[in-house]
Design an enzyme around this catalytic site. Structure first.
Site, PDB file in Angstrom:
ATOM      1  CG  PHE A  11       8.076  30.710  31.692  1.00  0.00           C
ATOM      2  CD1 PHE A  11       6.923  30.223  31.100  1.00  0.00           C
ATOM      3  CD2 PHE A  11       9.278  30.579  31.007  1.00  0.00           C
ATOM      4  CE1 PHE A  11       6.971  29.601  29.848  1.00  0.00           C
ATOM      5  CE2 PHE A  11       9.335  29.976  29.764  1.00  0.00           C
ATOM      6  CZ  PHE A  11       8.179  29.478  29.186  1.00  0.00           C
ATOM      7  CB  ILE A  12      10.315  26.819  33.565  1.00  0.00           C
ATOM      8  CG1 ILE A  12      10.798  27.555  32.311  1.00  0.00           C
ATOM      9  CG2 ILE A  12      10.514  25.311  33.388  1.00  0.00           C
ATOM     10  CD1 ILE A  12      12.295  27.416  32.048  1.00  0.00           C
ATOM     11  CG  LEU A  73      13.154  24.767  37.502  1.00  0.00           C
ATOM     12  CD1 LEU A  73      13.056  23.462  38.264  1.00  0.00           C
ATOM     13  CD2 LEU A  73      11.902  24.963  36.667  1.00  0.00           C
ATOM     14  CB  ALA A  75      18.178  30.474  38.109  1.00  0.00           C
ATOM     15  CE1 TYR A 141      21.256  31.744  33.811  1.00  0.00           C
ATOM     16  CE2 TYR A 141      21.786  31.243  31.528  1.00  0.00           C
ATOM     17  CZ  TYR A 141      21.007  31.042  32.648  1.00  0.00           C
ATOM     18  OH  TYR A 141      19.978  30.133  32.612  1.00  0.00           O
ATOM     19  CE  LYS A 145      20.991  28.398  35.718  1.00  0.00           C
ATOM     20  NZ  LYS A 145      19.996  27.722  36.589  1.00  0.00           N
ATOM     21  CG  ASN A 170      17.169  30.042  23.853  1.00  0.00           C
ATOM     22  OD1 ASN A 170      18.211  29.382  23.789  1.00  0.00           O
ATOM     23  ND2 ASN A 170      17.160  31.352  23.978  1.00  0.00           N
TER      24      ASN A 170
END
Length: 309
Positions: A11-12, A73, A75, A141, A145, A170
């Site tokens: 997505f990102i 990214l 993850a 999570y 990170k 978010n």
């Protein structure tokens, strides 16, 4: 620049590849396609199917691409999945990041790491939380990170690199799965389109910092243009409750949103919002998309059938 985006079919990541291509960069993607899709990518992007948890595959791709910059990214992003399987979460989010750093060191590449702001600072954090707030994550999570961030800092001290961390709020927008388990904006937009009642876990007063995906891509471009190592929050600085979000989606879509309520989920924070003054001062970056504008864009994408491009 030659740029490699891990998780770039996600997505990102796919929005980020588009943003780099638009400014004339040469972009390649590494993705294991567990949730990413190659159809999200511009045909000019060279895609490599591999996992960051596989150090040999990582090294081979980076040796072939020879990137100057790696945007990491890839993850495991589900808080609930991390609670259910913390070892699996750490395998991707900690060991995977170490593998990226080692491969980057061999290639002489700089790394920009997508960390979390929403799951990092903890339940007792000052709101909005700045980067000097002591992290006290409530779930594996966020812990993983933060551990990955420590390895990035260690690399900078040990090897003289200039890797940087972007702590994301978010993130929402087009290409976020409206039928998934995470991504409340896309999920609620999908429910609104189908005239279904969304489920709010908890009483709905819990808050988040919702930042539009196009603004996140702009933050990465700004960080790529900085030669210094840094840690930057990437959000709006605005605290928005789930109930308020539901109201905004109702107003934008013209649909009445009448949520159902379920039990609160373990490991999820009550409040979260990010102080973004450092990114504004050091990178010249600030989120430009209002929540209503971002929701309208997301809903239009959902209404159009959720096209990959």
């Amino acid at each position: 620049m030659r740029i490699l985006v891990t998780g770039g079919a996600g997505f990102i990541g796919s929005h980020l590849t588009d943003a780099f291509l638009a400014r004339g960069d040469e972009v390649a993607v590494l993705d294991d396609l567990s949730s990413g899709r190659l159809t999200r990518l511009d045909p000019r992007v060279a895609a490599h199917r591999a996992s960051v948890a596989d150090p040999g595959a990582m090294a081979a791709v980076i040796a072939q691409v020879r990137p100057q910059l790696i945007c990491h990214l890839a993850a495991q992003i589900d808080v609930r999945a991390s609670v259910a399987d913390p070892a699996g979460d750490a395998q991707t989010n900690v060991i995977g990041t170490i593998n990226v750093l080692e491969a980057a060191r061999a290639a002489g590449a700089r790394v920009l790491f997508a960390s979390t702001g929403g799951a990092l600072y903890g339940k007792d954090a000052v709101i909005p939380s700045d980067e000097d707030q002591r992290p006290e994550p409530e779930a594996p999570y966020g812990t993983a990170k933060y551990c990955a961030e420590q390895y990035i800092g260690l690399s900078n001290r040990l090897h003289g690199t200039a890797h940087s961390v972007l702590r994301l709020g978010n993130v929402y927008g087009p290409r976020q799965d409206p039928a998934g388990e995470a991504g409340v904006v896309a999920i609620f937009c999908g429910k609104a389109m189908r005239e279904e009642r969304p489920v709010i876990y908890g009483d709905g007063t819990q808050t988040r910092d919702y930042v539009y995906v196009g603004d996140v891509a702009a933050a990465f471009l700004a960080a790529a243009g900085s030669s210094a190592a840094g840690v930057w929050n990437v959000g709006t600085g605005i605290e928005t409750s789930i109930l308020t979000l539901a109201d905004v989606i109702g107003q934008v879509t013209g649909r009445s949103i009448e949520p159902e309520f379920g039990p609160a989920r373990p490991g999820e924070l009550r409040r979260s919002a990010l102080d973004v003054a450092r990114a504004a001062g050091q990178l010249g970056w600030k989120a430009a998309t209002s929540l209503s504008e971002g929701v309208a864009s997301t809903y239009a994408w959902v209404r159009d059938g959720g096209p990959d491009r």
